[in-house]
Write a protein that holds these residues in place. Structure first.
Motif, PDB file in Angstrom:
ATOM      1  N   THR A 114       0.830  -1.193   0.000  1.00 18.80           N
ATOM      2  CA  THR A 114       0.000   0.000   0.000  1.00 18.80           C
ATOM      3  C   THR A 114       0.868   1.248   0.000  1.00 18.80           C
ATOM      4  N   GLY A 115       0.185   2.390  -0.096  1.00 21.39           N
ATOM      5  CA  GLY A 115       0.891   3.674  -0.080  1.00 21.39           C
ATOM      6  C   GLY A 115       1.170   4.179  -1.479  1.00 21.39           C
ATOM      7  N   TRP A 116       1.811   5.340  -1.547  1.00 19.13           N
ATOM      8  CA  TRP A 116       2.220   5.934  -2.825  1.00 19.13           C
ATOM      9  C   TRP A 116       3.345   6.907  -2.538  1.00 19.13           C
ATOM     10  N   PRO A 117       4.412   6.897  -3.321  1.00 22.78           N
ATOM     11  CA  PRO A 117       4.617   6.070  -4.520  1.00 22.78           C
ATOM     12  C   PRO A 117       4.910   4.622  -4.165  1.00 22.78           C
ATOM     13  N   ARG A 118       4.735   3.754  -5.138  1.00 24.35           N
ATOM     14  CA  ARG A 118       5.061   2.355  -4.937  1.00 24.35           C
ATOM     15  C   ARG A 118       5.293   1.684  -6.283  1.00 24.35           C
ATOM     16  N   ARG A 119       6.008   0.611  -6.245  1.00 21.32           N
ATOM     17  CA  ARG A 119       6.242  -0.153  -7.458  1.00 21.32           C
ATOM     18  C   ARG A 119       4.967  -0.907  -7.806  1.00 21.32           C
ATOM     19  N   LEU A 120       4.478  -0.710  -9.022  1.00 22.05           N
ATOM     20  CA  LEU A 120       3.227  -1.313  -9.445  1.00 22.05           C
ATOM     21  C   LEU A 120       3.479  -2.603 -10.215  1.00 22.05           C
ATOM     22  N   ALA A 121       2.551  -3.541 -10.085  1.00 18.97           N
ATOM     23  CA  ALA A 121       2.599  -4.720 -10.940  1.00 18.97           C
ATOM     24  C   ALA A 121       2.242  -4.298 -12.359  1.00 18.97           C
ATOM     25  N   PRO A 136       4.129  19.974 -13.043  1.00 22.60           N
ATOM     26  CA  PRO A 136       2.933  19.184 -12.741  1.00 22.60           C
ATOM     27  C   PRO A 136       2.480  19.402 -11.301  1.00 22.60           C
ATOM     28  N   ARG A 137       1.184  19.467 -11.103  1.00 24.45           N
ATOM     29  CA  ARG A 137       0.636  19.677  -9.757  1.00 24.45           C
ATOM     30  C   ARG A 137      -0.732  19.000  -9.668  1.00 24.45           C
ATOM     31  N   LEU A 138      -0.981  18.439  -8.518  1.00 22.38           N
ATOM     32  CA  LEU A 138      -2.251  17.752  -8.317  1.00 22.38           C
ATOM     33  C   LEU A 138      -3.355  18.785  -8.136  1.00 22.38           C
ATOM     34  N   LEU A 139      -4.366  18.720  -9.003  1.00 21.13           N
ATOM     35  CA  LEU A 139      -5.473  19.662  -8.922  1.00 21.13           C
ATOM     36  C   LEU A 139      -6.666  19.088  -8.171  1.00 21.13           C
ATOM     37  N   HIS A 140      -6.806  17.773  -8.210  1.00 14.53           N
ATOM     38  CA  HIS A 140      -7.917  17.165  -7.477  1.00 14.53           C
ATOM     39  C   HIS A 140      -7.624  15.702  -7.226  1.00 14.53           C
ATOM     40  N   LEU A 141      -7.969  15.238  -6.032  1.00 10.56           N
ATOM     41  CA  LEU A 141      -7.791  13.843  -5.653  1.00 10.56           C
ATOM     42  C   LEU A 141      -9.123  13.284  -5.192  1.00 10.56           C
ATOM     43  N   ASN A 142      -9.492  12.157  -5.738  1.00  9.49           N
ATOM     44  CA  ASN A 142     -10.689  11.441  -5.322  1.00  9.49           C
ATOM     45  C   ASN A 142     -10.328  10.639  -4.075  1.00  9.49           C
ATOM     46  N   THR A 143     -10.486  11.255  -2.924  1.00  8.92           N
ATOM     47  CA  THR A 143     -10.009  10.639  -1.683  1.00  8.92           C
ATOM     48  C   THR A 143     -10.751   9.341  -1.366  1.00  8.92           C
ATOM     49  N   GLU A 144     -12.024   9.253  -1.770  1.00 14.33           N
ATOM     50  CA  GLU A 144     -12.796   8.028  -1.537  1.00 14.33           C
ATOM     51  C   GLU A 144     -12.197   6.858  -2.315  1.00 14.33           C
ATOM     52  N   LEU A 145     -11.907   7.078  -3.588  1.00 13.74           N
ATOM     53  CA  LEU A 145     -11.312   6.026  -4.409  1.00 13.74           C
ATOM     54  C   LEU A 145      -9.879   5.752  -3.971  1.00 13.74           C
ATOM     55  N   ALA A 165      -8.636   5.889  -0.977  1.00  8.70           N
ATOM     56  CA  ALA A 165      -8.685   5.021   0.205  1.00  8.70           C
ATOM     57  C   ALA A 165      -9.003   3.585  -0.181  1.00  8.70           C
ATOM     58  N   ASP A 166      -9.900   3.414  -1.164  1.00  9.29           N
ATOM     59  CA  ASP A 166     -10.258   2.075  -1.630  1.00  9.29           C
ATOM     60  C   ASP A 166      -9.063   1.360  -2.236  1.00  9.29           C
ATOM     61  N   LEU A 167      -8.125   2.140  -2.794  1.00 12.28           N
ATOM     62  CA  LEU A 167      -6.944   1.565  -3.441  1.00 12.28           C
ATOM     63  C   LEU A 167      -5.740   1.517  -2.501  1.00 12.28           C
ATOM     64  N   GLY A 168      -5.941   1.862  -1.248  1.00 11.60           N
ATOM     65  CA  GLY A 168      -4.849   1.816  -0.287  1.00 11.60           C
ATOM     66  C   GLY A 168      -3.874   2.965  -0.426  1.00 11.60           C
ATOM     67  N   GLU A 189      -3.021   6.513   0.853  1.00 12.00           N
ATOM     68  CA  GLU A 189      -3.336   7.438   1.934  1.00 12.00           C
ATOM     69  C   GLU A 189      -3.111   8.870   1.477  1.00 12.00           C
ATOM     70  N   ASP A 190      -4.084   9.721   1.767  1.00 16.21           N
ATOM     71  CA  ASP A 190      -3.980  11.124   1.378  1.00 16.21           C
ATOM     72  C   ASP A 190      -2.966  11.845   2.269  1.00 16.21           C
ATOM     73  N   GLY A 191      -2.315  12.829   1.710  1.00 14.67           N
ATOM     74  CA  GLY A 191      -1.345  13.630   2.438  1.00 14.67           C
ATOM     75  C   GLY A 191      -0.466  14.383   1.463  1.00 14.67           C
ATOM     76  N   PRO A 192       0.276  15.377   1.921  1.00 11.50           N
ATOM     77  CA  PRO A 192       1.109  16.180   1.023  1.00 11.50           C
ATOM     78  C   PRO A 192       2.102  15.353   0.209  1.00 11.50           C
ATOM     79  N   GLU A 193       2.731  14.373   0.850  1.00 17.26           N
ATOM     80  CA  GLU A 193       3.712  13.571   0.117  1.00 17.26           C
ATOM     81  C   GLU A 193       3.043  12.746  -0.975  1.00 17.26           C
ATOM     82  N   THR A 194       1.876  12.174  -0.663  1.00 15.82           N
ATOM     83  CA  THR A 194       1.146  11.405  -1.658  1.00 15.82           C
ATOM     84  C   THR A 194       0.754  12.277  -2.842  1.00 15.82           C
TER      85      THR A 194
END
Length: 511
Positions: A14-21, A49-58, A60-63, A65-70
């Motif tokens: 879980t988390g981000w960034p992470r190595r994806l399959a 590049p800058r994050l303009l919007h994050l779907n926090t509900e989705l 969380a479903d994908l593991g 976690e929201d936060g500045p680093e993410t």
């Protein structure tokens, strides 16, 4: 030698960034070891590049976690500068019938799948960047998306999800300072799109058209193993799989019709084998009800008009089945035998659609029982709505407030002429026949008929604000659309008549 999959890594952390399959389709290799169904492509860097919007509900479903680093890491990944998450994306190749004309090679021209992660239910989800730069399938285009189209897809996918309609999802929007030339100079943006699979009818059309029957079988076998593990890769199993695709597609389009959603570009390359709504471009939620409504101003002949969507979906299923004819019979069967085995699979579309559609319309009318004549009752209502230019969503929402023994909340929607009063009399008689309770029916109907839908002027207002650096209207609209069946009196202005400036709005294939 047919394409074969390479081994995949274990379940993701879980988390981000992470190595994806890697996405499953990217693991298939040809005899020379190259990707069999597409190409590895780099993510083209974005300016600032800058994050303009994050779907926090989705998230969380994908593991995630929201936060500045993410948020910083998500922006860096989409901007091509985060090797910790991925270095390349995978663009797949497919074909498709575009406005009825077969194009033998298309593909992900501005979308790359960067990997697979696992949601909280244990289901693998592909993560795709839309607008990440050119691919071998960009056809001389720049491979970019702009903020306008990115916000439109973000809003629509989440709006349909909240309505209970199968769809790809939207995780995040990343903006940038990179200029992009469209009708005017706009800014590039990237959408994080999420789906269990991005496989389309067009993938199988491409393999059939190029004579790669063994590769087609390998890809279909993968689809069975992933999404129908109860089926064996035999002619019987493949026919059952195709039947499943037909049924899913029929149900999906019935759901579109039930909320007045028009896709706008129902090309075969925009149809998912999982029955998901995919590739939002010139879509629209119909406001004034007209069967011939065309949401896409590029659709000059009305091929994808509202009333034609079910027939087009069936036609698309026929193209998918035709592409897979090599799978439906044992070796040695001739083409006529294959067609004879495949025909019942396609023929099932009509009954699947009719059953789904009539059940949806009954729910919209608050009917608990199935009775003869219900289809005529529905069609006569729609004719009355069309004649009176009634707003689709508002009319059905108002119908919930009708009382069997008095009160007429529909005069502003259907008018007060003989046709309107006659229909209301028949409707009340139908409700009495099943001993309907007004309050219980109203509650059921309010759970079926949305109070809020994504109208074009609402989307444009959110887009204009986002382009000016103000995300608040987008935040507010998304929050409202996530609860479309609730009254939400604080959002009453989001169901108001459109402002004067909205009269000139139109959407086309460039949207």
């Amino acid at each position: 030698m047919p394409a074969t999959p390479i081994s995949e890594p274990d379940a993701m952390t879980t988390g981000w960034p992470r190595r994806l399959a890697p996405p499953a389709i990217a693991t298939f290799r040809d005899a020379e070891g190259a990707p069999a169904f597409g190409a590895q492509v780099p993510i083209k860097p974005l300016d600032a590049p800058r994050l303009l919007h994050l779907n926090t509900e989705l998230a969380a479903d994908l593991g995630i976690e929201d936060g500045p680093e993410t948020r910083d890491a998500l922006a860096a990944t989409a901007g091509g500068g985060d090797a910790a998450a991925c270095t390349d994306g995978f663009a797949s190749v497919y074909a498709g019938h575009q406005f009825g004309i077969f194009v033998p090679q298309l593909g992900d021209g501005r979308a790359t799948i960067i990997g697979t992660l696992r949601d909280h239910r244990g289901q693998d989800q592909e993560l795709q960047l839309k607008g990440a730069g050119p691919t071998p399938y960009s056809r001389f285009a720049d491979g970019r998306a702009v903020l306008r189209s990115t916000v439109r897809e973000y809003l629509a996918s989440e709006a349909l999800h909240a309505l209970g309609i199968p769809t790809t999802r939207a995780l995040a929007i990343v903006g940038s300072d990179t200029p992009v030339q469209r009708e005017t100079v706009e800014r590039a943006a990237v959408l994080y799109r999420v789906a269990p699979s991005h496989l389309r009818f067009g993938h199988f059309e491409y393999l059939a058209a190029t004579g790669r029957t063994e590769d087609l079988r390998a890809l279909a076998t993968h689809a069975l193993a992933r999404f129908r593990p109860d089926l064996e890769p035999t002619p019987e199993g493949f026919r059952a799989w195709l039947s499943d695709i037909v049924a899913r597609t029929a149900r999906l389009v019935a759901q579109w019709q039930g909320v007045g959603f028009c896709h706008g570009v129902m090309n075969t390359d925009n149809f998912s084998i999982l029955g998901l709504t995919i590739d939002y471009g010139p879509y629209g939620f119909m406001e004034r009800f007209h069967r011939a409504h065309i949401c896409n101003h590029s659709d000059h002949e009305g091929r994808y008009a509202y009333a034609r969507q079910p027939a087009i979906a069936q036609w698309n299923c026929a193209r998918m089945i035709s592409a897979c004819l090599s799978l439906v019979a044992d070796d040695g069967a001739d083409n006529d035998e294959r067609i004879a085995l495949a025909q019942p699979v396609l023929d099932a579309f009509a009954s699947a659609y009719s059953a789904s559609a009539l059940a949806i319309w009954r729910d919209k009318l608050g009917l608990r029982e199935a009775r003869d004549g219900d289809d005529a009752l529905v069609n006569d209502l729609l004719e009355r709505m069309e004649a009176s230019d009634a707003d689709f969503a508002r009319t059905f929402r108002a119908l919930a407030d009708l009382r069997i023994d008095g009160g007429d909340p529909l005069a502003d929607h259907l008018g007060e002429d003989e046709a309107a009063t006659g229909w209301l009399s028949r409707y009340r008689e139908r409700l009495r026949a099943e001993h309907s309770d007004d309050d219980a029916r109203r509650d059921r109907m309010r759970r079926t008929n949305p109070r809020f839908v994504l109208r074009n002027w609402l989307a444009q207002h959110a887009i204009s604000a986002a382009e000016s650096g103000d995300p608040a209207p987008l935040d507010r609209l998304l929050d409202c659309l996530r609860r479309p069946f609730d009254e939400q009196p604080e959002c009453a202005d989001l169901d108001a008549p459109p402002p004067d400036w909205a009269a000139g709005l139109s959407v086309s294939c460039s949207s």
